[in-house]
Design a protein around this motif. Structure first.
Motif, PDB file in Angstrom:
ATOM      1  N   PRO A   1       0.823  -1.213   0.000  1.00 28.33           N
ATOM      2  CA  PRO A   1       0.000   0.000   0.000  1.00 28.33           C
ATOM      3  C   PRO A   1       0.860   1.267   0.000  1.00 28.33           C
ATOM      4  CG  PRO A   1      -0.117  -1.103   2.138  1.00 28.33           C
ATOM      5  CD  PRO A   1       0.649  -2.000   1.233  1.00 28.33           C
ATOM      6  N   ALA A   2       0.274   2.358  -0.466  1.00 28.09           N
ATOM      7  CA  ALA A   2       0.954   3.655  -0.394  1.00 28.09           C
ATOM      8  C   ALA A   2       1.335   3.903   1.058  1.00 28.09           C
ATOM      9  CB  ALA A   2       0.010   4.749  -0.882  1.00 28.09           C
ATOM     10  N   GLY A   3       2.487   4.469   1.285  1.00 26.36           N
ATOM     11  CA  GLY A   3       2.877   4.799   2.658  1.00 26.36           C
ATOM     12  C   GLY A   3       3.329   3.601   3.465  1.00 26.36           C
TER      13      GLY A   3
ATOM     14  N   ASN B   1      -0.084   0.478   6.216  1.00 28.89           N
ATOM     15  CA  ASN B   1       0.374   1.859   6.359  1.00 28.89           C
ATOM     16  C   ASN B   1      -0.320   2.504   7.548  1.00 28.89           C
ATOM     17  OD1 ASN B   1      -2.163   2.800   5.545  1.00 28.89           O
ATOM     18  ND2 ASN B   1      -1.539   3.000   3.399  1.00 28.89           N
TER      19      ASN B   1
ATOM     20  N   SER C   1      -2.772   4.308   7.942  1.00 27.31           N
ATOM     21  CA  SER C   1      -4.225   4.277   8.073  1.00 27.31           C
ATOM     22  C   SER C   1      -4.780   2.859   8.130  1.00 27.31           C
ATOM     23  CB  SER C   1      -4.897   5.081   6.954  1.00 27.31           C
ATOM     24  OG  SER C   1      -4.271   4.886   5.725  1.00 27.31           O
ATOM     25  N   THR C   2      -4.080   1.864   7.594  1.00 29.63           N
ATOM     26  CA  THR C   2      -4.652   0.514   7.587  1.00 29.63           C
ATOM     27  C   THR C   2      -4.065  -0.388   8.656  1.00 29.63           C
ATOM     28  OG1 THR C   2      -3.033  -0.348   6.021  1.00 29.63           O
ATOM     29  CG2 THR C   2      -4.987   0.665   5.086  1.00 29.63           C
TER      30      THR C   2
HETATM   31  C1  LIG Z   1      -2.896   3.309   2.992  1.00 33.90           C
HETATM   32  O1  LIG Z   1      -3.301   2.362   2.060  1.00 33.90           O
HETATM   33  C2  LIG Z   1      -4.628   2.522   1.604  1.00 33.90           C
HETATM   34  C3  LIG Z   1      -4.978   1.341   0.744  1.00 33.90           C
HETATM   35  O2  LIG Z   1      -3.974   1.052  -0.179  1.00 33.90           O
HETATM   36  C4  LIG Z   1      -4.753   3.863   0.878  1.00 33.90           C
HETATM   37  O3  LIG Z   1      -6.074   4.031   0.419  1.00 33.90           O
HETATM   38  C5  LIG Z   1      -4.383   4.957   1.831  1.00 33.90           C
HETATM   39  O4  LIG Z   1      -4.386   6.185   1.156  1.00 33.90           O
HETATM   40  C6  LIG Z   1      -3.005   4.701   2.426  1.00 33.90           C
HETATM   41  N1  LIG Z   1      -2.788   5.651   3.498  1.00 33.90           N
HETATM   42  C7  LIG Z   1      -1.668   6.335   3.615  1.00 33.90           C
HETATM   43  C8  LIG Z   1      -1.550   7.204   4.822  1.00 33.90           C
HETATM   44  O5  LIG Z   1      -0.785   6.299   2.778  1.00 33.90           O
END
Ligand SMILES: *[C@@H]1O[C@H](CO)[C@@H](O)[C@H](O)[C@H]1NC(C)=O
Ligand SMILES: *[C@@H]1O[C@H](CO)[C@@H](O)[C@H](O)[C@H]1NC(C)=O
Ligand SMILES: *[C@@H]1O[C@H](CO)[C@@H](O)[C@H](O)[C@H]1NC(C)=O
Ligand SMILES: *[C@@H]1O[C@H](CO)[C@@H](O)[C@H](O)[C@H]1NC(C)=O
Ligand SMILES: CC(=O)N[C@H]1CO[C@H](CO)[C@@H](O)[C@@H]1O
Length: 724
Positions: free
Chosen positions: A144-146, A156, A158-159
Motif C-alpha cells: 500500500p501507499a505509505g 500503512n 491508516s490501515t
Molecule cells: C494506505 O493504504 C490505503 C490502501 O492502499 C490507501 O487508500 C491509503 O491512502 C493509504 N494511506 C496512507 C496514509 O498512505
C-alpha cells in the motif's frame, strides 16, 4: 441452545467421516530469474528480480537517498492457494480425529511448510533498516501507499491493525520501533506491524544483517493447520534445520486470512536502508479439497442438519457423552490457570489486533472517578460515562494523543454472564469497518467489566430524528440518505464480507451513532445482551429501551426466537422508514399503530411521498425518497425470504439497481413460512457458523423474557392490523 447446536454439529461432522486425503502441492525455486516475473511470481512496488534473487526492495549502486531509502516492495507467488474451507456435511474429507479442531470455527485449515534463503545485506558503513517479511496476503496487490519505513510493505498508517487487511506475516525486523523488543528480531504479525509475538535472534547468535561478513540465512515457517500453530526457525544457510523453533505461537489462519491467499515476501526501507534479497524458496502445502462452495453446499448442509435433527433423539445419548468429553478437553486445553474469566481474559489478550486492555485505574482516571457529570446514559446494565484516555499506536492521533471515549460500566449484579460476554467479545474485536463504532478496549479487573468505545460526538440517530434538542439542527435530506447508505454498508460487512457472518440482532435508531461528520456508525452488537435482559442502549433515555425495540423485530422472530440476517434486514427497513418519515416505527397515525402500515397505505394510494418528514418542508430529493420508501417497505416484508439481501440493498441505494417491486397491500404474515429454507438463515446457517457459545449469531441470548410478555401481544396486534 449453544450446546444443542454443538451436538448437532458433532453429528453432522461424524456423519461425514471418510479418511483424509493428504494431497500436497507446492513449488521450489533454487534461484530466481527475470523469466519468472509474471510467469510464476508477481513483482510489485519497488521490488525487482536481479542477480538471481528477489530484490524485495531495490538493489542499486546509485544515490542511496533517491534509490534505496523509503521504499517498499512485494513479490508474491503468482497463484493463490486455498488455506481453509468451511467444514460441512456430506464432505469427503475430515476425520473424526480432527473433530475437536475443525469444530472450532467450523473450518479446516491447511498446514504448510516453507523454507527460504535470505540475504539482508548492509552496505559497508551503513546501519540496516527496516525489515523483510514472509507474507500471506488476500490479493496480488502491491504494497500500500505509505508502507515504507516501519510498515514493512505490509500496511500503512491508516490501515495498520485493520482486520480487513487479512494479512499475516513473519517479519525479520532490523529496526527497533517503540513496540519492538530490539533491532534484530523475528515477529508474527497479524493485520499489523505490531507483532503479536516476537523473539530476539541475538541469543541464537543470528544477526539478520551483520556488519561483515554478509551472511545468508535459511528461515523455516511451519504451520500446523490442525493445531493452529506456527513455528519459525532460523539458521545459517546450508546448515541443518534447528530442532527448536525460535518463535512458536498459536495462529488461526482460518480466522485471520482469506480463504484463497497469496504467499510471498514484503520489505521496506526507511531513512536507513538494507538490501532485502530472497535467494531461494521452497514451499509445500496441504491441498484442501476444492469441492463446490456456496449456495449448493449451504442448502445441502441445511438438509443434512434437518436429517440430523430427525435422528438426533436416538443418537443424543451418545452425542452428549461425546460432547462432554470434547468440551472438557477443550476447557482443559485452554486453561492452565485459574478461573473461567481468567481464561477468557487470557484468550482475548492473545488475540491479534484486538482492542487494548486497560487497567481499571486508567479508566477511573479517564472518567474522573466515574463522576456523575461525565455520565452519558444509564440503563439496567449499568452506566455509560464519557472520558478521555491516552492513545496508543492504534489511535488515529498516535501514541500519547488524547482519545475521547464512551465507557460502558456494567453493574456488579450481572457478573455471572461475563464469561459468555468476554467470549463474544473475541469475535467483536476483529470487526473493523468505517461504519461500525470502534471498540477501543476493555478492562476486567476485580470482576468489574468496562468496555471502552470511541466517543461519538453527535450521539445517536434517534436523538436527531425524534427529539431534536434545543439548538440542534434538523437532519437534512442529504445527511439522512448518507446515514442509510452507511448503515447498509455496515450491515453488508457483517452479513457477507466478514468471514464469520455476524448478525447484529439489535439494529435500531438508538444504536446508530453519528460521528463528527454525521456519518453513521453502527454500535452495540448485542454486546449487552449476553449480560442482561435490559434492551436499553447507552444513548437512550432510561426506560425507553424495550418500548423502542417494538417495530424493529421481524414477525418470524416471535416464533423462532432467533435473529437472522433476514431479521436484521427487517430492522433495517424500519430504520429506513424512520429516517424518511422522522417518526418512530411504533407510532399512532391516521388509525395505524405502526409506521410501516401507514406508509404502505400511502404507497397503495400512490401518495408515498406524503410520508416524507414534513419538517423537511419539501427540501428533499423525490427520486431518492421514493427509492428509500420502496426499499423500506420491501425490507419490511413479513416473509423473510422476500426481503432484499444486503448486496441488493447497496445497489439500490447507489441507484444502480431499481428498488424492488412492492405490492400495493402489505402481504400477511404466514407461519411457518411455506417456503422455508429458500436461501434463508435457518438451521443451516446456525449450524454452519455458530459452532460454539462464542458466536454472535448465537440465539441463546436472544429470547429475552420480553419476547414472551406483552410485546408478543403487541406484535400479534400488528399482524392483525396489517390484515385489516
Ligand atoms: C494506505 O493504504 C490505503 C490502501 O492502499 C490507501 O487508500 C491509503 O491512502 C493509504 N494511506 C496512507 C496514509 O498512505
Ligand atoms: C517459473 O517460471 C519459469 C519461466 O516459465 C520456469 O522456467 C521455472 O521453472 C518456473 N519455476 C517454478 C518454481 O515454477
Ligand atoms: C568498509 O569500510 C571500511 C572503512 O569504513 C574499510 O576499511 C573497509 O575496507 C571497507 N570494506 C569493504 C569491503 O569495502
Ligand atoms: C529446496 O528444495 C530443493 C529441491 O527439492 C532442495 O534441493 C533444497 O535443499 C531445498 N532447500 C532447503 C533450504 O531445504
Ligand atoms: C486431532 C488434533 O489435531 N488435535 C489437535 C487440536 O488442537 C489442539 C490445540 O488447539 C492440539 O493440541 C490437538 O493435538
Amino acid at each position: 441452545m449453544a450446546r444443542a447446536r454443538f451436538l448437532l454439529h458433532l453429528l453432522v461432522l461424524s456423519a461425514a467421516c471418510v479418511s483424509t486425503n493428504a494431497a500436497a502441492t507446492g513449488f521450489s525455486f533454487s534461484r530466481f530469474v527475470s523469466a519468472d516475473r509474471g510467469a510464476n511470481v508477481t513483482v510489485l512496488g519497488d521490488a525487482n528480480i536481479d542477480q538471481g534473487a528477489l530484490q524485495i526492495t531495490p538493489d542499486s549502486l546509485n544515490d542511496a537517498a533517491t534509490y534505496l531509502t523509503h521504499k517498499s516492495g512485494r513479490v508474491l507467488y503468482a497463484t493463490p492457494f486455498r488455506l481453509w474451507h468451511r467444514e460441512e456435511a456430506g464432505g469427503r474429507h475430515g476425520s473424526s480425529s480432527k473433530l475437536a479442531n475443525t469444530t472450532a470455527g467450523g473450518k479446516r485449515v491447511a498446514s504448510f511448510s516453507t523454507v527460504f534463503t535470505v540475504n539482508v545485506f548492509r552496505p559497508n558503513g551503513t546501519e540496516p533498516a527496516e525489515g523483510l517479511a514472509f507474507v500471506i496476503a488476500p490479493s496480488a496487490e502491491g504494497p500500500p501507499a505509505g508502507s515504507s519505513g516501519g510498515y514493512l510493505g505490509l500496511t500503512n498508517a491508516s490501515t495498520d491493525g485493520d482486520a480487513a487487511n487479512r494479512i499475516v506475516a513473519v517479519e525479520l525486523d532490523t529496526e527497533k520501533q517503540p513496540y519492538d523488543p530490539d533491532a534484530n528480531h523475528v515477529g508474527l504479525n497479524v493485520h499489523s506491524v505490531v507483532s503479536v509475538a516476537t523473539a530476539s535472534l541475538t541469543p541464537l547468535g543470528v544477526q539478520i544483517s551483520p556488519a561483515a561478513p554478509a551472511t545468508k540465512y535459511d528461515v523455516w515457517v511451519d504451520y500446523d493447520g490442525a493445531a493452529r500453530r506456527v513455528a519459525v526457525r532460523v539458521a545459517v544457510a546450508g546448515t541443518a534445520k534447528p530442532p527448536r523453533p525460535v518463535l512458536a505461537a498459536p495462529l488461526d489462519l482460518g480466522a485471520a486470512v482469506a480463504e484463497w491467499s497469496y504467499f510471498g515476501f514484503a520489505a521496506s526501507t526507511g531513512r536507513k536502508y538494507q538490501l532485502n534479497c530472497v535467494l531461494a524458496w521452497n514451499m509445500t502445502l496441504e491441498k484442501l479439497p476444492s469441492g463446490d462452495d456456496g449456495g449448493g453446499r449451504r442448502r445441502a448442509l441445511g438438509l443434512a442438519v434437518g436429517v440430523a435433527v430427525g435422528v438426533a433423539v436416538g443418537v443424543a445419548a451418545v452425542a452428549v457423552v461425546l460432547a462432554y468429553v470434547c468440551v472438557a478437553k477443550r476447557r482443559k486445553a485452554r486453561s492452565g490457570e485459574g478461573s473461567g474469566s481468567a481464561i477468557t481474559g487470557t484468550m482475548i489478550r492473545s488475540l491479534a489486533g484486538g482492542p487494548r486492555e486497560f487497567e481499571y485505574r486508567e479508566i477511573r482516571r479517564a472518567t474522573n472517578n466515574f463522576d456523575d457529570r461525565m455520565k452519558l446514559g444509564q440503563g439496567g446494565y449499568g452506566v455509560v460515562y464519557r472520558g478521555v484516555v491516552v492513545g496508543d499506536h492504534t489511535s488515529p492521533g498516535g501514541v500519547g494523543s488524547a482519545v475521547d471515549v464512551a465507557v460502558k460500566k456494567f453493574s456488579r449484579a450481572s457478573t455471572q454472564g461475563q464469561n459468555d460476554f468476554l467470549a463474544e467479545l473475541s469475535i467483536i474485536n476483529r470487526l473493523r469497518h468505517k461504519h461500525l463504532v470502534r471498540l477501543v478496549g476493555w478492562s476486567h479487573d476485580n470482576g468489574e467489566l468496562l468496555l471502552v468505545y470511541e466517543f461519538m460526538p453527535n450521539g445517536s440517530l434517534d436523538q436527531h430524528l425524534f427529539t431534536p434538542a434545543a439548538g440542534r439542527q434538523l437532519l437534512g435530506w442529504e445527511l439522512r440518505y448518507n446515514i442509510v447508505k452507511g448503515v447498509a454498508s455496515a450491515l453488508h460487512y457483517l452479513h457477507d464480507e466478514y468471514d464469520q457472518r455476524v448478525v447484529h440482532r439489535d439494529l435500531k435508531a438508538s444504536n446508530i451513532m453519528l460521528d463528527a461528520a454525521f456519518s453513521a456508525r453502527l454500535g452495540d452488537f448485542g454486546l449487552a445482551r449476553a449480560i442482561e435482559t435490559d434492551k436499553t442502549s447507552y444513548m437512550e433515555e432510561a426506560g425507553g429501551g424495550v418500548h423502542g425495540t417494538v417495530g424493529y423485530i421481524a414477525p418470524e422472530c416471535f416464533h423462532t426466537e432467533k435473529a437472522t440476517r433476514e431479521s436484521d434486514v427487517y430492522a433495517f427497513g424500519a430504520v429506513v422508514l424512520e429516517v424518511v418519515c422522522g417518526r418512530r416505527p411504533r407510532c399512532d397515525i391516521e388509525g395505524f399503530h405502526f409506521l410501516v402500515d401507514w406508509v404502505w397505505r400511502l404507497h397503495r394510494d400512490g401518495r408515498a411521498l406524503e410520508a416524507v418528514d414534513a419538517r423537511l418542508d419539501g427540501a428533499f430529493d423525490a427520486a431518492q425518497a421514493e427509492r428509500l420508501i420502496l426499499l423500506g417497505l420491501a425490507c419490511s416484508h413479513p416473509t423473510p425470504a422476500e426481503r432484499p439481501k444486503t448486496p441488493a440493498i447497496q445497489q439500490i441505494l447507489l441507484g444502480s439497481m431499481p428498488p424492488p417491486p412492492v405490492p400495493p397491500f402489505k402481504p400477511s404474515f404466514v407461519w411457518p413460512a411455506t417456503d422455508a429454507g429458500a436461501g434463508l438463515d435457518t438451521m443451516s446457517t446456525t449450524a454452519g457458523t455458530t459452532t460454539s457459545q462464542l458466536s454472535l449469531t448465537s440465539a441463546s441470548t436472544w429470547s429475552g423474557s420480553f419476547m414472551k410478555g406483552s410485546l408478543r401481544h403487541a406484535f400479534e396486534q400488528e399482524a392483525t392490523d396489517s390484515l385489516a
